[in-house]
Write a protein that holds these residues in place. Structure first.
Motif, mmCIF file in Angstrom:
data_model
loop_
_atom_site.group_PDB
_atom_site.id
_atom_site.type_symbol
_atom_site.label_atom_id
_atom_site.label_comp_id
_atom_site.label_asym_id
_atom_site.label_seq_id
_atom_site.Cartn_x
_atom_site.Cartn_y
_atom_site.Cartn_z
ATOM 1 N N ASP A 153 0.820 -1.026 -0.030
ATOM 2 C CA ASP A 153 -0.004 -0.014 -0.051
ATOM 3 C C ASP A 153 0.667 1.299 0.124
ATOM 4 O OD1 ASP A 153 -2.183 1.551 0.167
ATOM 5 O OD2 ASP A 153 -2.494 1.505 2.162
ATOM 6 N N PRO A 154 0.801 1.961 -1.245
ATOM 7 C CA PRO A 154 -0.138 1.911 -2.229
ATOM 8 C C PRO A 154 0.336 0.500 -3.299
ATOM 9 C CG PRO A 154 1.544 3.690 -2.563
ATOM 10 C CD PRO A 154 1.844 3.178 -1.174
ATOM 11 N N GLU A 155 -0.350 0.291 -4.267
ATOM 12 C CA GLU A 155 0.235 -0.483 -5.073
ATOM 13 C C GLU A 155 1.588 -0.693 -5.895
ATOM 14 O OE1 GLU A 155 -1.802 -2.316 -9.380
ATOM 15 O OE2 GLU A 155 -2.740 -0.829 -8.070
ATOM 16 N N PHE A 156 2.234 -1.684 -5.717
ATOM 17 C CA PHE A 156 3.568 -1.788 -6.561
ATOM 18 C C PHE A 156 3.232 -1.682 -8.078
ATOM 19 C CE2 PHE A 156 7.799 -3.268 -7.439
ATOM 20 C CZ PHE A 156 8.530 -2.730 -6.102
ATOM 21 N N GLU A 157 3.735 -0.612 -8.592
ATOM 22 C CA GLU A 157 3.423 -0.382 -10.015
ATOM 23 C C GLU A 157 4.597 -0.669 -11.013
ATOM 24 O OE1 GLU A 157 2.789 3.525 -9.783
ATOM 25 O OE2 GLU A 157 0.752 3.455 -9.282
ATOM 26 N N LYS A 158 5.751 -1.235 -10.350
ATOM 27 C CA LYS A 158 6.737 -1.593 -11.151
ATOM 28 C C LYS A 158 6.868 -3.109 -11.120
ATOM 29 C CE LYS A 158 8.268 2.941 -11.518
ATOM 30 N NZ LYS A 158 8.512 3.606 -12.891
ATOM 31 N N ASP A 159 7.940 -3.696 -11.663
ATOM 32 C CA ASP A 159 8.367 -5.059 -11.573
ATOM 33 C C ASP A 159 8.999 -5.275 -10.298
ATOM 34 O OD1 ASP A 159 6.862 -5.548 -14.056
ATOM 35 O OD2 ASP A 159 8.931 -5.960 -15.057
ATOM 36 N N LEU A 160 8.962 -6.316 -9.610
ATOM 37 C CA LEU A 160 9.647 -6.472 -8.349
ATOM 38 C C LEU A 160 10.452 -8.043 -8.669
ATOM 39 C CD1 LEU A 160 10.102 -6.340 -5.196
ATOM 40 C CD2 LEU A 160 8.047 -8.009 -5.005
ATOM 41 N N ALA A 161 12.007 -7.476 -8.467
ATOM 42 C CA ALA A 161 12.788 -8.577 -8.631
ATOM 43 C C ALA A 161 12.963 -9.138 -7.033
ATOM 44 C CB ALA A 161 14.022 -8.135 -9.062
ATOM 45 N N LEU A 162 12.183 -10.039 -6.595
ATOM 46 C CA LEU A 162 12.062 -10.525 -5.223
ATOM 47 C C LEU A 162 13.418 -11.438 -4.837
ATOM 48 C CD1 LEU A 162 10.353 -10.508 -2.672
ATOM 49 C CD2 LEU A 162 9.527 -12.661 -3.506
ATOM 50 N N GLY A 163 14.124 -10.899 -3.744
ATOM 51 C CA GLY A 163 15.182 -11.821 -3.030
ATOM 52 C C GLY A 163 14.525 -12.848 -2.494
ATOM 53 N N VAL A 164 14.847 -14.149 -3.048
ATOM 54 C CA VAL A 164 14.081 -15.444 -2.454
ATOM 55 C C VAL A 164 15.105 -16.262 -1.961
ATOM 56 C CG1 VAL A 164 12.217 -15.176 -4.314
ATOM 57 C CG2 VAL A 164 14.372 -16.339 -4.945
ATOM 58 N N CYS A 165 16.341 -15.948 -2.053
ATOM 59 C CA CYS A 165 17.566 -16.775 -1.265
ATOM 60 C C CYS A 165 18.491 -15.926 -0.578
ATOM 61 C CB CYS A 165 18.567 -17.316 -2.504
ATOM 62 S SG CYS A 165 17.734 -18.690 -3.615
ATOM 63 N N ASP A 166 18.484 -16.346 0.814
ATOM 64 C CA ASP A 166 19.386 -15.514 1.802
ATOM 65 C C ASP A 166 20.843 -15.657 1.409
ATOM 66 O OD1 ASP A 166 20.360 -14.267 3.888
ATOM 67 O OD2 ASP A 166 19.016 -15.209 5.276
ATOM 68 N N VAL A 167 21.518 -14.597 0.885
ATOM 69 C CA VAL A 167 22.936 -14.818 0.778
ATOM 70 C C VAL A 167 23.949 -14.765 1.977
ATOM 71 C CG1 VAL A 167 22.533 -13.624 -1.353
ATOM 72 C CG2 VAL A 167 23.427 -12.188 0.489
ATOM 73 N N HIS A 168 23.191 -14.412 3.124
ATOM 74 C CA HIS A 168 24.077 -14.490 4.264
ATOM 75 C C HIS A 168 24.009 -15.811 5.062
ATOM 76 C CE1 HIS A 168 24.434 -10.414 4.426
ATOM 77 N NE2 HIS A 168 23.318 -10.086 3.923
ATOM 78 N N VAL A 169 23.227 -16.688 4.510
ATOM 79 C CA VAL A 169 23.177 -18.113 5.079
ATOM 80 C C VAL A 169 24.069 -19.006 4.135
ATOM 81 C CG1 VAL A 169 21.860 -20.121 5.844
ATOM 82 C CG2 VAL A 169 21.325 -17.482 6.297
ATOM 83 N N ALA A 170 24.901 -19.536 4.604
ATOM 84 C CA ALA A 170 25.863 -20.821 3.743
ATOM 85 C C ALA A 170 25.284 -22.063 3.703
ATOM 86 C CB ALA A 170 27.288 -20.668 4.181
ATOM 87 N N GLU A 171 24.089 -22.247 3.601
ATOM 88 C CA GLU A 171 23.049 -23.517 3.313
ATOM 89 C C GLU A 171 22.128 -23.077 2.248
ATOM 90 O OE1 GLU A 171 21.079 -24.295 6.980
ATOM 91 O OE2 GLU A 171 23.109 -24.612 8.074
ATOM 92 N N VAL A 172 22.063 -24.170 1.402
ATOM 93 C CA VAL A 172 21.182 -23.902 0.300
ATOM 94 C C VAL A 172 19.819 -24.401 0.787
ATOM 95 C CG1 VAL A 172 20.418 -25.208 -2.065
ATOM 96 C CG2 VAL A 172 22.946 -24.936 -1.246
ATOM 97 N N GLU A 173 18.755 -23.383 0.423
ATOM 98 C CA GLU A 173 17.358 -23.405 0.681
ATOM 99 C C GLU A 173 16.886 -24.621 0.014
ATOM 100 O OE1 GLU A 173 18.224 -18.984 1.240
ATOM 101 O OE2 GLU A 173 19.022 -20.865 -0.070
ATOM 102 N N SER A 174 15.795 -25.147 0.261
ATOM 103 C CA SER A 174 15.002 -26.284 -0.358
ATOM 104 C C SER A 174 14.343 -25.769 -1.581
ATOM 105 C CB SER A 174 14.478 -27.149 0.316
ATOM 106 O OG SER A 174 13.285 -26.464 1.011
#
Length: 358
Positions: free
Chosen positions: A266-287
């Protein structure tokens, strides 16, 4: 060109799903250990490892990491910034007006070769065109080009020549614009401006916005411009950043367990969102399953046609096998979410599983 068309130009031929979630990386990637050893040999006057040898080593590393990104399945690849040492230092060495006086301690035992601006900045040589052309020749996939933004180049330097950092940032933005024009002439269509300093001084978002106006001046509509921002309190720059002249915002959110996700609803996100989906601070591979859940959080903010999938930030500090594992699982998760979207099993209004038919 509309935002959707801008994104769809990177859609692979024969993509298996109707939906398309563009997968890419922020930029940096772990360097092969032998590349660091090659640098040591090049800098050692007692060895005959010369400039040609050092250039060949960097070419080999860039080709290797580009192909590693291909193998992970990324839609838009980067060479992992194999030729770059640090995000400010690399560019400062190529801009007239900067000089270096030795490393500065930034935290713990870490040092940064912080440059000084001692004269009016000027464009002296190509920064990234050779890098881009080499990477593009090593792959048949779209190549994204990350560039450190003018606000960060100004903020993370000693300013000894300009009245203030704002004036310096605008002059640097004109140089970034000149470089992007050369990249576009060379064929680049995906440019990412990195502005991590914005998160540390969010009150200056208006300066960043004006600098971006300088950057995109006369850049064709079919060139995708992204802005990467990481860390900090996003509520201090949203929704003001929606006024920025970019196609995509690349945001670090996984590390904070998506606590700031609601900021962008809120308000509406009007652009494209490149969402971070992997945590680069964790040295483990997410499933794959965990990353799927993370991707679906992005659908709470934007519809699928505005969603891009990326790690939180550069992955250069991770072990290389971990970095690769994250990328590989991220791509698989994106393809799985695309399949769910095709099947209608995700409610795109809420990013949750749709109820089963009675």
């Amino acid at each position: 060109m509309s935002t959707n068309e801008n994104k769809d130009q990177f859609r692979p031929e024969n993509h298996e799903h109707d939906h398309f979630l563009l997968t890419t990386v922020v930029g940096s990637y772990p360097k092969p250990k032998w590349l660091n050893r090659a640098k040591e040999l090049y800098e050692d006057p007692d060895h005959d490892f010369d400039a040609d040898d050092w250039r060949e080593a960097k070419d080999d590393a860039a080709r290797l990491i580009t192909q590693e990104h291909e193998r992970a399945g990324l839609d838009a690849v980067v060479d992992g910034e194999m030729r770059r040492n640090e995000m400010v230092e690399f560019f400062a060495h190529r801009i007239e007006g900067y000089e270096f006086n030795g490393p500065v301690k930034v935290w713990g035992h870490n040092y940064f070769d912080k440059p000084s601006v001692v004269d009016e900045v000027e464009y002296d040589e190509n920064w990234l065109v050779d890098e881009y052309e080499f990477t593009a020749s090593a792959t048949d996939r779209p190549v994204k080009v990350p560039i450190t933004g003018p606000y960060t180049l100004a903020s993370w330097s000693f300013n000894e020549a300009y009245e203030d950092d704002e004036e310096l940032a605008y002059d640097l933005a004109d140089l970034v614009n000149e470089e992007i024009e050369k990249l576009v002439d060379a064929g680049a269509r995906y440019i990412q401006i990195d502005e991590p300093a914005l998160a540390t001084t969010p009150d200056d978002h208006a300066i960043v916005g004006e600098a971006l106006e300088h950057i995109v001046a006369d850049i064709p509509d079919d060139v995708r411009i992204g802005l990467h921002v990481c860390y900090g309190d996003y509520s201090r720059i949203y929704p003001e950043i929606l006024e920025f002249p970019v196609d995509e915002f690349d945001l670090e959110l996984a590390n904070g367990d998506y606590e700031q996700l609601d900021v962008f609803k809120d308000p509406e996100f009007e652009k494209d969102l490149a969402l971070g989906v992997c945590d680069v601070h964790v040295a483990e591979v997410e499933s794959v399953e965990q990353i799927e859940e993370n991707i679906e959080k992005g659908l709470e903010v934007v519809p699928p046609e505005q969603l891009v999938v990326s790690p939180d930030c550069g992955v250069k500090l991770l072990p290389r096998d971990v970095a690769y594992g994250k990328m590989e699982n991220m791509v698989q998760a994106a393809r799985n979410v695309e399949a769910k979207l095709d099947e209608g099993t995700i409610d795109v209004d809420r990013g949750t599983a749709a109820p089963a038919d009675d």
